[in-house]
Design a protein around this motif. Structure first.
Motif, mmCIF file in Angstrom:
data_model
loop_
_atom_site.group_PDB
_atom_site.id
_atom_site.type_symbol
_atom_site.label_atom_id
_atom_site.label_comp_id
_atom_site.label_asym_id
_atom_site.label_seq_id
_atom_site.Cartn_x
_atom_site.Cartn_y
_atom_site.Cartn_z
ATOM 1 N N ARG A 38 0.833 -1.197 0.000
ATOM 2 C CA ARG A 38 0.000 0.000 0.000
ATOM 3 C C ARG A 38 0.877 1.260 0.000
ATOM 4 O O ARG A 38 0.620 2.208 -0.752
ATOM 5 C CB ARG A 38 -0.913 -0.033 1.216
ATOM 6 N N GLU A 39 1.960 1.219 0.843
ATOM 7 C CA GLU A 39 2.842 2.383 0.911
ATOM 8 C C GLU A 39 3.573 2.587 -0.411
ATOM 9 O O GLU A 39 3.737 3.721 -0.880
ATOM 10 C CB GLU A 39 3.842 2.200 2.050
ATOM 11 N N LEU A 45 1.594 6.658 -6.930
ATOM 12 C CA LEU A 45 0.478 7.502 -7.371
ATOM 13 C C LEU A 45 0.836 8.977 -7.360
ATOM 14 O O LEU A 45 0.284 9.772 -8.122
ATOM 15 C CB LEU A 45 -0.762 7.267 -6.492
ATOM 16 N N ALA A 46 1.765 9.326 -6.487
ATOM 17 C CA ALA A 46 2.169 10.727 -6.408
ATOM 18 C C ALA A 46 2.817 11.189 -7.704
ATOM 19 O O ALA A 46 2.776 12.383 -8.032
ATOM 20 C CB ALA A 46 3.120 10.926 -5.227
ATOM 21 N N GLY A 47 3.412 10.274 -8.445
ATOM 22 C CA GLY A 47 4.071 10.668 -9.684
ATOM 23 C C GLY A 47 3.419 10.110 -10.931
ATOM 24 O O GLY A 47 3.990 10.233 -12.018
ATOM 25 N N ALA A 53 -5.821 9.130 -11.346
ATOM 26 C CA ALA A 53 -7.166 9.395 -11.846
ATOM 27 C C ALA A 53 -8.017 8.138 -11.838
ATOM 28 O O ALA A 53 -9.217 8.145 -11.520
ATOM 29 C CB ALA A 53 -7.090 9.984 -13.255
ATOM 30 N N ARG A 54 -7.387 6.997 -12.164
ATOM 31 C CA ARG A 54 -8.139 5.748 -12.157
ATOM 32 C C ARG A 54 -8.555 5.364 -10.744
ATOM 33 O O ARG A 54 -9.677 4.903 -10.510
ATOM 34 C CB ARG A 54 -7.286 4.646 -12.794
ATOM 35 N N VAL A 55 -7.652 5.547 -9.771
ATOM 36 C CA VAL A 55 -7.987 5.242 -8.379
ATOM 37 C C VAL A 55 -9.124 6.131 -7.902
ATOM 38 O O VAL A 55 -10.049 5.689 -7.210
ATOM 39 C CB VAL A 55 -6.741 5.400 -7.484
ATOM 40 N N ALA A 56 -9.101 7.415 -8.278
ATOM 41 C CA ALA A 56 -10.165 8.338 -7.882
ATOM 42 C C ALA A 56 -11.510 7.902 -8.467
ATOM 43 O O ALA A 56 -12.558 7.964 -7.803
ATOM 44 C CB ALA A 56 -9.822 9.753 -8.328
ATOM 45 N N ALA A 57 -11.489 7.434 -9.740
ATOM 46 C CA ALA A 57 -12.725 6.979 -10.379
ATOM 47 C C ALA A 57 -13.257 5.725 -9.696
ATOM 48 O O ALA A 57 -14.467 5.571 -9.470
ATOM 49 C CB ALA A 57 -12.484 6.720 -11.862
#
Length: 307
Positions: A38-39, A45-47, A53-57
């Motif tokens: 997870r870490e 994801l920061a870069g 965007a996919r995780v947000a969706a």
């Protein structure tokens, strides 16, 4: 979760992660990755804006589904269905989405059908009068409105038989001759008005024959419904209180002989002259009723051949 559920998600860049990374993103949203993984993914994801965007969706879709399922569970519990809450926890809810037809499409379709129906009605109104004369006498197309069915039936089909005319007169006698206070509409004191009124309503000149030589005087008369139009009834009475009635109406025959109708203790002699029907009704205790009927027939234009 898969890409088909997220049609609005930006496409991945050519250098994006392979297909197994999509499973990792789904596991990350569902909280199924171990702490170390997870870490590592959070750092990535920061870069990686496409992966972020996919995780947000994924998260937005998951939140929406959870809200819908929670609403269905609450509704079931409020209805008090036995085991509704248990069933909701035991099995995942299924959401079925169906495309809705736009309101303007439904309105347009309804208007089109209304226009078609109006056109058919206009066409039927125009064609039926042309086709009706070809129908068999007395027949009307099933389901036609009364005003259209009347076009297909010749007027002769409504003609009343002499026997039916006599029975109509007999019933009128049975109804009004026992009346003491209102046996007539217009009394004999206004005989001129009575004759003029009934002549106008029947559309033919009427006359009231005198029965004084038989001991009967005119009581008055009234307007009655006939088979194809108005009818008239004149009432006479003798000193003993016995009454006779003369019923007058339209007839399909130019001339009919005098005939007798018996009904209980009533007798009716009936005939027609110049397409006018006449019926003299009285009690069977009147021995001269036939003689009176023949006399009235002659007074109203009848000929000896009818007797």
């Amino acid at each position: 979760m898969n890409d088909d559920d997220l049609g609005h998600v930006p496409d991945a860049a050519p250098h994006d992660s392979p297909a197994e990374d999509l499973s990792m993103l789904g596991a990350f949203v569902d909280g199924e990755l171990p702490p170390a993984g997870r870490e590592a993914l959070q750092a990535r994801l920061a870069g990686d804006p496409h992966a972020a965007a996919r995780v947000a969706a994924y998260r937005a879709q998951k939140a929406a589904l959870q809200a819908l399922c929670a609403g269905a569970r609450v509704a079931g519990e409020e209805r008090g269905a036995p085991g509704a809450a248990d069933a909701a926890d035991a099995a995942p809810a299924v959401l079925v989405l169906r495309p809705r037809t736009p309101w303007w499409w439904r309105a347009g379709r309804a208007a089109a059908w209304a226009a078609v129906g109006a056109g058919l009605a206009v066409a039927a109104t125009a064609l039926v009068p042309r086709l009706a004369p070809g129908l068999a006498p007395g027949l009307a197309p099933a389901g036609l409105a009364p005003e259209l069915a009347a076009v297909s039936a010749p007027a002769a089909a409504h003609a009343e038989t002499p026997e039916a005319f006599a029975r109509r007169a007999d019933i009128a006698y049975a109804v009004y001759s026992p009346e003491q206070r209102h046996p007539v509409e217009v009394g004999a004191a206004d005989e001129a008005h009575l004759v003029a009124w009934l002549s106008k309503r029947l559309g033919k000149p009427l006359s009231v024959p005198s029965l004084a030589e038989y001991g009967y005087t005119l009581v008055g008369g009234r307007l009655l419904p006939g088979n194809t139009g108005p009818a008239a009834q004149f009432m006479y009475e003798n000193d003993a209180g016995e009454r006779l009635t003369l019923y007058v109406g339209s007839s399909a025959a130019d001339r009919d002989p005098v005939r007798l109708l018996r009904d209980g203790n009533r007798r009716t002699f009936y005939w027609s002259t110049e397409r006018t029907g006449y019926a003299l009704s009285g009690p069977q205790t009147e021995p001269k009723l036939r003689e009176i009927a023949l006399d009235v027939c002659g007074a109203l234009g009848g000929e000896p051949g009818q007797w």
